[in-house]
Design a protein around this motif. Structure first.
Motif, short mmCIF file in Angstrom:
data_model
loop_
_atom_site.label_atom_id
_atom_site.label_comp_id
_atom_site.label_asym_id
_atom_site.label_seq_id
_atom_site.Cartn_x
_atom_site.Cartn_y
_atom_site.Cartn_z
N ALA A 136 17.71 -13.07 -39.61
CA ALA A 136 18.91 -12.93 -40.44
C ALA A 136 18.60 -12.54 -41.88
N ARG A 137 17.55 -13.09 -42.46
CA ARG A 137 17.24 -12.85 -43.88
C ARG A 137 16.12 -11.84 -44.08
N ARG A 138 15.65 -11.25 -42.99
CA ARG A 138 14.60 -10.24 -43.12
C ARG A 138 15.21 -8.87 -43.46
N TYR A 139 14.33 -7.93 -43.78
CA TYR A 139 14.78 -6.59 -44.13
C TYR A 139 14.35 -5.61 -43.03
N PRO A 140 15.08 -4.51 -42.86
CA PRO A 140 14.82 -3.59 -41.75
C PRO A 140 13.37 -3.13 -41.65
N GLY A 141 12.71 -2.92 -42.79
CA GLY A 141 11.34 -2.44 -42.77
C GLY A 141 10.36 -3.37 -42.09
N SER A 142 10.73 -4.65 -41.96
CA SER A 142 9.83 -5.62 -41.33
C SER A 142 10.12 -5.80 -39.84
N LEU A 143 11.08 -5.04 -39.31
CA LEU A 143 11.50 -5.19 -37.91
C LEU A 143 10.91 -4.09 -37.03
N SER A 144 10.71 -4.41 -35.77
CA SER A 144 10.28 -3.40 -34.80
C SER A 144 11.45 -2.48 -34.47
N GLY A 145 11.17 -1.40 -33.77
CA GLY A 145 12.24 -0.48 -33.38
C GLY A 145 13.29 -1.15 -32.51
N GLY A 146 12.85 -1.98 -31.57
CA GLY A 146 13.79 -2.68 -30.72
C GLY A 146 14.65 -3.68 -31.49
N GLU A 147 14.03 -4.34 -32.47
CA GLU A 147 14.77 -5.29 -33.30
C GLU A 147 15.79 -4.57 -34.17
N GLN A 148 15.39 -3.44 -34.75
CA GLN A 148 16.33 -2.66 -35.56
C GLN A 148 17.51 -2.19 -34.72
N GLN A 149 17.24 -1.82 -33.49
CA GLN A 149 18.30 -1.37 -32.61
C GLN A 149 19.32 -2.49 -32.37
N ARG A 150 18.85 -3.69 -32.15
CA ARG A 150 19.76 -4.81 -31.91
C ARG A 150 20.61 -5.12 -33.15
N VAL A 151 20.00 -4.99 -34.31
CA VAL A 151 20.75 -5.18 -35.56
C VAL A 151 21.81 -4.08 -35.69
N ALA A 152 21.43 -2.84 -35.35
CA ALA A 152 22.38 -1.73 -35.42
C ALA A 152 23.56 -1.94 -34.48
N ILE A 153 23.31 -2.49 -33.31
CA ILE A 153 24.39 -2.80 -32.37
C ILE A 153 25.29 -3.88 -32.95
N ALA A 154 24.68 -4.94 -33.50
CA ALA A 154 25.47 -6.02 -34.11
C ALA A 154 26.30 -5.48 -35.27
N ARG A 155 25.71 -4.60 -36.08
CA ARG A 155 26.43 -4.02 -37.23
C ARG A 155 27.64 -3.22 -36.75
N ALA A 156 27.48 -2.44 -35.69
CA ALA A 156 28.60 -1.65 -35.17
C ALA A 156 29.69 -2.57 -34.61
N LEU A 157 29.30 -3.62 -33.90
CA LEU A 157 30.27 -4.52 -33.28
C LEU A 157 31.01 -5.37 -34.32
N ALA A 158 30.42 -5.53 -35.49
CA ALA A 158 31.07 -6.32 -36.54
C ALA A 158 32.38 -5.71 -37.01
N MET A 159 32.58 -4.42 -36.73
CA MET A 159 33.82 -3.74 -37.11
C MET A 159 34.88 -3.83 -36.02
N HIS A 160 34.58 -4.56 -34.94
CA HIS A 160 35.51 -4.73 -33.82
C HIS A 160 36.01 -3.40 -33.28
N PRO A 161 35.09 -2.49 -32.94
CA PRO A 161 35.52 -1.17 -32.48
C PRO A 161 36.15 -1.22 -31.09
N ALA A 162 37.14 -0.33 -30.88
CA ALA A 162 37.68 -0.17 -29.53
C ALA A 162 36.67 0.55 -28.66
N LEU A 163 35.84 1.40 -29.28
CA LEU A 163 34.85 2.18 -28.55
C LEU A 163 33.52 2.14 -29.29
N LEU A 164 32.44 1.90 -28.54
CA LEU A 164 31.10 1.91 -29.10
C LEU A 164 30.33 3.09 -28.50
N LEU A 165 29.83 3.97 -29.37
CA LEU A 165 29.03 5.13 -28.95
C LEU A 165 27.56 4.83 -29.19
#
Length: 249
Positions: A136-165
């Motif tokens: 939670a308190r780390r920065y993207p540069g310290s994350l692996s590619g898979g970890e960054q991807q999961r954060v990106a998914i969480a970031r997109a879902l935080a907007m409560h989208p009707a559709l996720l691409l």
């Protein structure tokens, strides 16, 4: 319901999308397949408003884009559409100067005007859902590619989208992480989300998609239930593509 009808996109004299039509029912996943240059990425960019459509319509959760709208009205509807559509790009595009939580709450706080405390609470819930509470308190540069991807998914879902691409979500993942991502995405579908996934991985899409759209040369060649398209394709072009994909997957 996501509905795309006779969608066309031109760049100068070149027509990239040539009348694409399909529906995506709520709480389902559409997988989009096709060779490089088939129009998949252009389709995704039209669906989230990054490209202006040249013909046809795109409808998502009550927002309708049409090619014949005035420039001002089109931009207004694109703004509305982006509140309905979340995108996880292949390169993630996390803000390097913000922590993981900071990345997730940025849009809800500044776009949706969600109180910061509320946004942080929801961000922590999303991080728990994607297995990233520890970061939670780390920065993207310290994350692996898979970890960054999961954060990106969480970031997109935080907007409560009707559709996720999602654009090529398995490109940087090993087989174990691919299986984990498949399970994660199906969890969110079960919670009510609708997704469109572009991927070159047939095995991944077989396990996550309800329907498949095969594109070639800007045309929707075949569309239908995943099992039917993957195992009993009706069009010779689909059969040839799947055979070549199987040999390189």
């Amino acid at each position: 319901m996501i509905r795309v009808t006779e969608l066309r996109k031109r760049f100068g004299n070149s027509e990239i999308l040539k009348g694409i039509s399909f529906d995506v029912p709520p709480q389902s996943v559409l997988g989009v397949i096709g060779a490089s240059g088939s129009g998949k990425s252009t389709l995704l960019r039209c669906l989230n408003g990054l490209e202006t459509i040249s013909g046809g319509t795109v409808e998502c959760d009550g927002v309708r884009l049409e090619a014949n709208l005035s420039h001002a009205e089109y931009r207004k509807r694109v703004k509305d559409l982006r509140l309905k559509v979340g995108t996880v790009f292949q390169h993630f595009y996390l803000f390097p100067h913000l922590s993981v939580v900071g990345n997730i709450i940025e849009a809800p706080v500044h776009v949706l005007h969600t109180p910061k405390k509320t946004a942080e609470t929801e961000a922590k819930e999303l991080l728990e859902a994607v297995g990233m509470t520890h970061a939670a308190r780390r920065y993207p540069g310290s994350l692996s590619g898979g970890e960054q991807q999961r954060v990106a998914i969480a970031r997109a879902l935080a907007m409560h989208p009707a559709l996720l691409l999602l654009d090529e979500p398995t490109s940087a993942l090993d087989p174990r992480r691919i299986n984990s991502l498949r399970a994660l995405l199906r969890t969110f579908v079960d919670r009510g989300h609708t997704m469109i996934i572009i991927s070159h991985s047939m095995g991944f899409l077989e396990g996550v998609s309800d329907n498949i759209l095969f594109m070639e040369g800007g045309i929707a060649v075949e569309f239908g239930p995943t099992d039917k398209v993957m195992n009993s394709p009706q069009d010779a072009r689909t059969k040839d593509f799947l055979l070549s994909a199987d040999s390189t997957d």
